[in-house]
Write a protein that holds these residues in place. Structure first.
Motif, mmCIF file in Angstrom:
data_model
loop_
_atom_site.group_PDB
_atom_site.id
_atom_site.type_symbol
_atom_site.label_atom_id
_atom_site.label_comp_id
_atom_site.label_asym_id
_atom_site.label_seq_id
_atom_site.Cartn_x
_atom_site.Cartn_y
_atom_site.Cartn_z
ATOM 1 N N ALA A 147 0.952 -1.365 -0.272
ATOM 2 C CA ALA A 147 0.061 0.358 0.403
ATOM 3 C C ALA A 147 0.622 1.442 0.385
ATOM 4 N N GLU A 148 1.925 0.675 0.574
ATOM 5 C CA GLU A 148 2.490 2.758 1.334
ATOM 6 C C GLU A 148 3.565 3.026 -0.226
ATOM 7 N N ASN A 149 4.285 1.006 -1.159
ATOM 8 C CA ASN A 149 5.041 1.756 -2.038
ATOM 9 C C ASN A 149 4.462 1.974 -3.187
ATOM 10 N N ALA A 150 2.721 1.232 -3.185
ATOM 11 C CA ALA A 150 2.077 1.832 -4.684
ATOM 12 C C ALA A 150 2.376 3.376 -5.077
ATOM 13 N N SER A 151 2.094 3.888 -3.656
ATOM 14 C CA SER A 151 2.888 5.599 -3.896
ATOM 15 C C SER A 151 3.707 5.712 -3.971
ATOM 16 N N ASP A 152 4.975 5.463 -3.786
ATOM 17 C CA ASP A 152 6.508 5.901 -3.613
ATOM 18 C C ASP A 152 7.052 5.253 -5.189
ATOM 19 N N GLY A 153 6.934 3.898 -5.167
ATOM 20 C CA GLY A 153 7.364 2.847 -6.202
ATOM 21 C C GLY A 153 6.392 3.127 -7.686
ATOM 22 N N VAL A 154 5.633 3.487 -7.303
ATOM 23 C CA VAL A 154 4.865 3.197 -8.839
ATOM 24 C C VAL A 154 4.041 4.882 -9.511
ATOM 25 N N ILE A 155 3.150 5.500 -8.041
ATOM 26 C CA ILE A 155 1.882 6.640 -8.695
ATOM 27 C C ILE A 155 2.953 7.805 -8.810
ATOM 28 N N ALA A 156 3.565 8.119 -7.993
ATOM 29 C CA ALA A 156 4.514 9.584 -7.624
ATOM 30 C C ALA A 156 5.277 9.376 -7.955
ATOM 31 N N TYR A 160 5.349 12.611 -11.200
ATOM 32 C CA TYR A 160 6.598 13.584 -11.469
ATOM 33 C C TYR A 160 7.010 13.198 -13.089
ATOM 34 N N MET A 161 7.577 11.679 -13.623
ATOM 35 C CA MET A 161 7.285 12.273 -14.847
ATOM 36 C C MET A 161 5.952 12.727 -16.480
ATOM 37 N N ALA A 162 4.906 12.822 -15.250
ATOM 38 C CA ALA A 162 3.979 13.253 -16.182
ATOM 39 C C ALA A 162 4.617 14.553 -16.487
ATOM 40 N N PHE A 163 4.598 15.505 -15.611
ATOM 41 C CA PHE A 163 5.551 16.975 -15.596
ATOM 42 C C PHE A 163 6.682 17.217 -16.104
ATOM 43 N N GLY A 164 7.331 16.488 -16.118
ATOM 44 C CA GLY A 164 8.842 16.636 -16.618
ATOM 45 C C GLY A 164 9.551 15.704 -17.118
ATOM 46 N N GLY A 165 8.556 14.244 -17.569
ATOM 47 C CA GLY A 165 9.885 13.298 -18.002
ATOM 48 C C GLY A 165 10.689 12.925 -17.123
ATOM 49 N N PRO A 166 10.858 12.242 -17.688
ATOM 50 C CA PRO A 166 12.531 10.656 -16.669
ATOM 51 C C PRO A 166 13.504 11.913 -15.538
ATOM 52 N N VAL A 167 13.742 12.947 -16.444
ATOM 53 C CA VAL A 167 14.264 13.698 -15.265
ATOM 54 C C VAL A 167 14.172 13.980 -14.737
ATOM 55 N N LEU A 168 12.757 14.796 -14.189
ATOM 56 C CA LEU A 168 11.710 14.781 -12.750
ATOM 57 C C LEU A 168 11.675 13.585 -12.664
ATOM 58 N N GLY A 169 11.428 12.405 -13.023
ATOM 59 C CA GLY A 169 11.230 11.134 -12.581
ATOM 60 C C GLY A 169 12.317 10.692 -11.901
ATOM 61 N N PHE A 170 13.266 11.286 -11.843
ATOM 62 C CA PHE A 170 14.652 10.706 -11.148
ATOM 63 C C PHE A 170 14.845 11.135 -10.008
ATOM 64 N N LEU A 171 14.436 12.271 -10.211
ATOM 65 C CA LEU A 171 14.927 13.597 -9.183
ATOM 66 C C LEU A 171 13.963 13.777 -8.110
ATOM 67 N N TYR A 172 12.973 12.832 -8.822
ATOM 68 C CA TYR A 172 12.203 11.933 -7.661
ATOM 69 C C TYR A 172 12.861 11.060 -6.704
ATOM 70 N N LYS A 173 13.216 9.825 -7.834
ATOM 71 C CA LYS A 173 13.183 8.666 -7.116
ATOM 72 C C LYS A 173 14.957 8.873 -6.218
ATOM 73 N N GLY A 174 15.969 10.290 -6.339
ATOM 74 C CA GLY A 174 16.997 10.633 -5.707
ATOM 75 C C GLY A 174 16.237 10.944 -4.617
ATOM 76 N N ILE A 175 15.845 11.674 -4.425
ATOM 77 C CA ILE A 175 14.961 11.839 -2.983
ATOM 78 C C ILE A 175 14.540 10.773 -1.993
ATOM 79 N N ASN A 176 13.791 10.343 -2.775
ATOM 80 C CA ASN A 176 13.496 8.886 -2.038
ATOM 81 C C ASN A 176 14.330 7.675 -1.703
ATOM 82 N N THR A 177 14.665 7.618 -2.592
ATOM 83 C CA THR A 177 15.962 6.002 -2.291
ATOM 84 C C THR A 177 16.500 7.451 -1.115
#
Length: 317
Positions: A147-156, A160-177
């Motif tokens: 349930a928790e990682n449905a947000s962190d690992g999938v929807i979030a 971010y990729m919807a608004f900034g493509g892979p770059v913003l997606g990786f930026l989020y992934k860096g924060i989460n990691t």
């Protein structure tokens, strides 16, 4: 198109063992910068707070800057190469199949009647101590993680990729990691990890709530109790020290009609935590499978929204 290819590739391949994954490189960067900053800065409260802020700056620069440069370089070579690389990046940012595969190892062990095997499997995907977990505790831990990682690992990441493509997606992934590595409330990271924890809270504030709504929407399409999911979401979504963690857990608990969370052991210490959901029925192994169906349903709804956002952005560009 890159998002669609990324989601379908993740659904098909997940994170194959032995293959290179950029998140592991991020983890190495974070450990390297942590060691360097701890060596250079004073071991005081202010020194550790400053070190944590500098770590955030370094991780943001690298996790966003490297993919941006690689995509720019690929485009200069050929737009098709940029498309291929961007699609691979979208795949690597998502973790739906990995989450499902790891949680279903717990389910399979429980179905075999091997509690010790299930306890070991759940220890691979949760941060709590698992030695004391009963069968019910193992199931709760697995369902909460999905349930928790449905947000962190999938929807979030999709958000971010919807608004900034892979770059913003990786930026989020860096924060989460970074948060998963240093964002702890313990003697080692109380001050050094504070900036990372706050940054992760901010980055997940909107996606975690969207994820819960998508999970409830998925319950509607799957014929599950979405009304109770909405009720418990509104009631229990703040039953956690984190402003975000209980959002999807509350929705999932309500949909399934079970209680999640409650007291848990961390590093040998019993941590008092409120319950999430109503104890309408005991948890059962099948709840792990149902939680994964909700996660995948939420992902498809998230993909539809993400593609719509990208299409509108392209239309008005």
């Amino acid at each position: 198109m890159r998002l669609i290819i990324g989601v379908l590739t993740d659904r098909l391949l997940g994170d194959p063992q032995g293959w290179y994954h950029p998140v592991r490189t991020m983890g190495s960067w974070i450990r390297m910068w942590e060691k360097l900053l701890r060596r250079l800065l004073p071991k005081t409260k202010n020194g550790e707070l400053a070190g944590g802020v500098l770590l955030c700056v370094a991780v943001l620069a690298l996790s966003g800057g490297v993919p941006a440069f690689l995509l720019w370089l690929a485009y200069r070579i050929h737009p098709v190469l940029n498309m291929i690389l961007g699609s691979v990046m979208c795949w690597q940012i998502l973790a739906a199949k990995s989450l499902k595969d790891e949680s279903m190892k717990v389910y399979d062990a429980l179905e075999e009647g091997d509690t010790e095997k299930a306890r070991y499997a759940v220890s691979m995907i949760v941060g709590r101590d698992t030695k004391r977990l009963t069968r019910e505790g193992i199931i709760r831990a697995a369902v909460e993680t999905v349930a928790e990682n449905a947000s962190d690992g999938v929807i979030a990441p999709l958000f971010y990729m919807a608004f900034g493509g892979p770059v913003l997606g990786f930026l989020y992934k860096g924060i989460n990691t970074m948060d998963s590595m240093v964002g702890y409330h313990n003697e080692t990271y109380e001050y050094f990890g504070k900036a990372a924890a706050r940054l992760d809270d901010a980055a997940n504030f909107i996606p975690s709530r969207i994820s819960a709504v998508f999970m409830i929407g998925a319950a509607f399409f799957l014929g599950l109790d979405w009304k109770r999911g909405w009720k418990i979401f509104l009631r229990d979504r703040r039953n956690h020290k984190s402003p975000n963690s209980a959002q999807t857990e509350a929705a999932c608990a309500g949909i399934l009609g079970v209680r999640l969370a409650g007291d848990a052991w961390y590093f040998g210490t019993l941590v008092k935590k409120p319950w999430i959901g109503d104890d309408i029925r005991p948890v059962q192994a099948e709840d792990i499978r149902l939680a994964n169906r909700l996660m995948y349903g939420a992902e498809w709804l998230g993909l539809i929204l993400a593609v719509a956002v990208r299409t509108l952005a392209a239309a008005f560009a």
